[in-house]
Design an enzyme around this catalytic site. Structure first.
Site, short mmCIF file in Angstrom:
data_model
loop_
_atom_site.label_atom_id
_atom_site.label_comp_id
_atom_site.label_asym_id
_atom_site.label_seq_id
_atom_site.Cartn_x
_atom_site.Cartn_y
_atom_site.Cartn_z
CB SER A 1 68.91 -11.70 0.55
OG SER A 1 67.71 -12.29 1.01
CG HIS B 1 72.87 -9.05 0.69
ND1 HIS B 1 72.80 -9.62 -0.56
CD2 HIS B 1 72.54 -10.04 1.57
CE1 HIS B 1 72.44 -10.88 -0.44
NE2 HIS B 1 72.28 -11.17 0.83
CD GLU C 1 74.24 -8.33 -3.87
OE1 GLU C 1 74.14 -8.52 -5.09
OE2 GLU C 1 73.35 -8.64 -3.06
CG ASN D 1 70.02 -13.74 -3.18
OD1 ASN D 1 70.47 -14.88 -3.22
ND2 ASN D 1 70.12 -12.99 -2.10
#
Length: 291
Positions: A119, A140, A152, A190
């Protein structure tokens, strides 16, 4: 490249979720973990989650039976060498991930694509330690994997177009949506989400509001489905801290400094739902704020 068999490293929260959706999409899945108990728990959880999907009419009982039959488990990492695509979903520590890829390398087929569900960690740096940086990228998934729509896809500096298109085709087959992200610390989701959570912890640390008032304010004032501290517990406070450290180290900006209270909770082993205590205590019938 036509992907038929997928290897997944790690049978935890993310690994079993990835195995769940891959098997339902028709892929043969080989799920690896160092712990037999973790593999058993993962199969049990996938069965339970698919039972829920059947009861809600999302899938049929036949779909469930076929999907579970496609999943095999192994404690031997090198067994994954014969798969077409490997997704590493181990703990968010770079040294652990590097060791996994180094152990896999001698056993891979020439065409096998390596990916990481990291992440936050640099895809370029992970890829540079392998013999196939052009066939390496970030893959991800969001948690919980069976529910969340986004994936992602992160290219390292050497990732070639064929690898990206192959991974994109897998996402499409899952019925999910791919977002292409550049290889910068924490990528897109994130990079935005974790500083918000960290700021919520600072708000608690400085006494601006209680756990309950902070979460209620964001749910009722910003229409978030979960408060930031509740969400941190769901993600895992150790994961939140690891990502904040990657942001702080990688971008050298003090605005990403992890809150000392977040560090204290992790040092105490209060990691959230997975340890039954974090910003809430989950050991009773109803979660109770711990601060």
């Amino acid at each position: 490249m036509d992907i038929k068999a997928i290897g997944i490293v790690g049978a935890g929260q993310m690994g079993n979720g990835i195995a769940h959706v891959m098997s339902l999409a028709g892929y043969d899945v080989l799920l690896n973990d160092v712990s037999e108990d973790a593999l058993t728990a993962a199969m049990s959880l996938m069965t339970k989650n698919m039972d829920r999907q059947v009861s809600r009419g999302k899938i049929t009982g036949e779909d469930q039976a076929a999907a579970l039959a496609r999943i095999k488990t192994t404690k031997t990492l090198t067994d994954l060498g014969q798969t077409d695509l490997i997704i590493e979903a181990a703990t968010e520590r770079e040294a652990v991930k590097q060791a996994i890829f180094e152990d896999l390398l001698p056993h891979l087929q020439p065409h096998t694509i390596l990916t990481s569900n990291t992440s936050s960690i640099s895809i370029t740096r992970l890829a540079s330690r392998t013999d196939r940086p052009e066939k390496f990228m970030g893959f991800h998934f969001m948690n919980p994997v069976p529910v969340m729509q986004l994936v992602e896809l992160i290219r390292g500096i050497a990732t070639d177009e064929a690898t990206f298109k192959t991974c994109k085709s897998v996402v499409d087959r899952l019925g999910k949506t791919a977002a292409s992200a550049e290889d910068f610390p924490a990528f897109i989701v994130n990079r935005i989400l974790m500083p918000m959570i960290n700021e919520a912890v600072y708000t608690l640390y400085e006494g601006v509001g209680s756990v309950q008032s902070i979460d209620s304010s964001m749910k009722l004032g910003a229409n978030h489905p979960m408060g930031p501290l509740e969400l941190a517990d769901f993600i895992g406070l150790d994961t939140c801290l690891a990502i904040m450290n990657v942001l702080h180290d990688g971008l050298a900006d003090t605005k990403y400094r992890p809150c000392p209270l977040l560090t204290k909770y992790v040092e105490a082993g209060w990691l959230g739902r997975k340890t039954q205590r974090g910003f809430y205590d989950y050991r009773g019938e109803t979660p109770v704020p711990t601060r």
